[in-house]
Scaffold this motif. Sequence first.
Motif, mmCIF file in Angstrom:
data_model
loop_
_atom_site.group_PDB
_atom_site.id
_atom_site.type_symbol
_atom_site.label_atom_id
_atom_site.label_comp_id
_atom_site.label_asym_id
_atom_site.label_seq_id
_atom_site.Cartn_x
_atom_site.Cartn_y
_atom_site.Cartn_z
ATOM 1 N N SER A 49 0.824 -1.213 0.000
ATOM 2 C CA SER A 49 0.000 0.000 0.000
ATOM 3 C C SER A 49 0.857 1.262 0.000
ATOM 4 C CB SER A 49 -0.992 -0.001 1.167
ATOM 5 O OG SER A 49 -0.376 0.294 2.397
ATOM 6 N N ILE A 50 2.064 1.186 0.539
ATOM 7 C CA ILE A 50 2.971 2.335 0.508
ATOM 8 C C ILE A 50 3.677 2.423 -0.839
ATOM 9 C CG2 ILE A 50 5.086 3.300 1.509
ATOM 10 C CD1 ILE A 50 2.507 3.701 3.192
ATOM 11 N N LEU A 51 4.111 1.297 -1.365
ATOM 12 C CA LEU A 51 4.805 1.311 -2.656
ATOM 13 C C LEU A 51 3.883 1.741 -3.791
ATOM 14 C CD1 LEU A 51 6.982 -1.926 -2.418
ATOM 15 C CD2 LEU A 51 7.608 0.443 -1.857
ATOM 16 N N ASN A 52 2.587 1.596 -3.614
ATOM 17 C CA ASN A 52 1.618 1.961 -4.646
ATOM 18 C C ASN A 52 0.999 3.340 -4.439
ATOM 19 O OD1 ASN A 52 1.882 -0.467 -6.136
ATOM 20 N ND2 ASN A 52 0.633 -1.517 -4.601
ATOM 21 N N ILE B 18 5.214 9.530 -4.928
ATOM 22 C CA ILE B 18 6.300 8.550 -4.979
ATOM 23 C C ILE B 18 7.594 8.999 -4.315
ATOM 24 C CG2 ILE B 18 5.394 7.393 -7.018
ATOM 25 C CD1 ILE B 18 7.499 8.922 -8.662
ATOM 26 N N ASN B 19 7.723 10.268 -3.947
ATOM 27 C CA ASN B 19 8.966 10.744 -3.338
ATOM 28 C C ASN B 19 8.957 10.404 -1.843
ATOM 29 O OD1 ASN B 19 11.482 11.882 -3.162
ATOM 30 N ND2 ASN B 19 10.733 13.984 -3.060
ATOM 31 N N CYS B 20 9.078 9.107 -1.575
ATOM 32 C CA CYS B 20 9.002 8.590 -0.215
ATOM 33 C C CYS B 20 10.164 7.649 0.060
ATOM 34 C CB CYS B 20 7.714 7.772 -0.022
ATOM 35 S SG CYS B 20 6.194 8.673 -0.247
ATOM 36 N N GLU B 21 10.514 7.555 1.322
ATOM 37 C CA GLU B 21 11.377 6.483 1.788
ATOM 38 C C GLU B 21 10.571 5.705 2.816
ATOM 39 O OE1 GLU B 21 14.881 7.536 3.999
ATOM 40 O OE2 GLU B 21 13.835 9.012 5.220
ATOM 41 N N ASP C 31 12.452 -2.577 -4.381
ATOM 42 C CA ASP C 31 12.284 -1.125 -4.421
ATOM 43 C C ASP C 31 13.371 -0.459 -3.575
ATOM 44 O OD1 ASP C 31 11.231 1.597 -3.960
ATOM 45 O OD2 ASP C 31 9.385 0.812 -4.842
ATOM 46 N N SER C 32 14.119 0.432 -4.191
ATOM 47 C CA SER C 32 15.244 1.080 -3.507
ATOM 48 C C SER C 32 14.795 2.095 -2.452
ATOM 49 C CB SER C 32 16.148 1.772 -4.526
ATOM 50 O OG SER C 32 15.432 2.791 -5.201
#
Length: 151
Positions: A26-29, A33-36, A59-60
């Motif tokens: 849910s976070i990767l989607n 998108i500018n998240c760590e 995912d880096s």
Amino acid sequence: MLDQKLVSIILPAFNAEIYISDAIDSILNQTYINCELIIIYDKSGDRSLEIIKEYLNKDSRISLVYNPAKGLISALNHGIKIAKGDFIARMDADDISLSDRIELQIKHMIVNNLDICGCHHHIINKNGDLGNVSYNPLSHEHCFIKLLSAV
């Protein structure tokens, strides 16, 4: 301007095998998108660590930090210390974020010059069925009243 702000999402994980994949997905989607994603792993007795390690290769933006058996507060504080973001978001290993959660929250905070924000949430049962909405206070005054009346 909005998409230039880095958001650090702190996700403590302890015995989270059942839910952790859904939480991470849910976070990767997210539309933002500018998240760590900082996963703070506490020593668990299940396959949580194996599942998390599978995501590290996908995912880096994901990092894994060990916090063996120190508990939730320690995990959160450690995540905050190493976060690089302009904003910090909190996520539990058994949460699922709507795809536009981060985008809407960051936009709301910037537009309204806020330091903190929260959100309402749905309760999901063990079968994955969406339940009632749990409402949280929206104004400063209502937040203050809720804090004063908390048990």
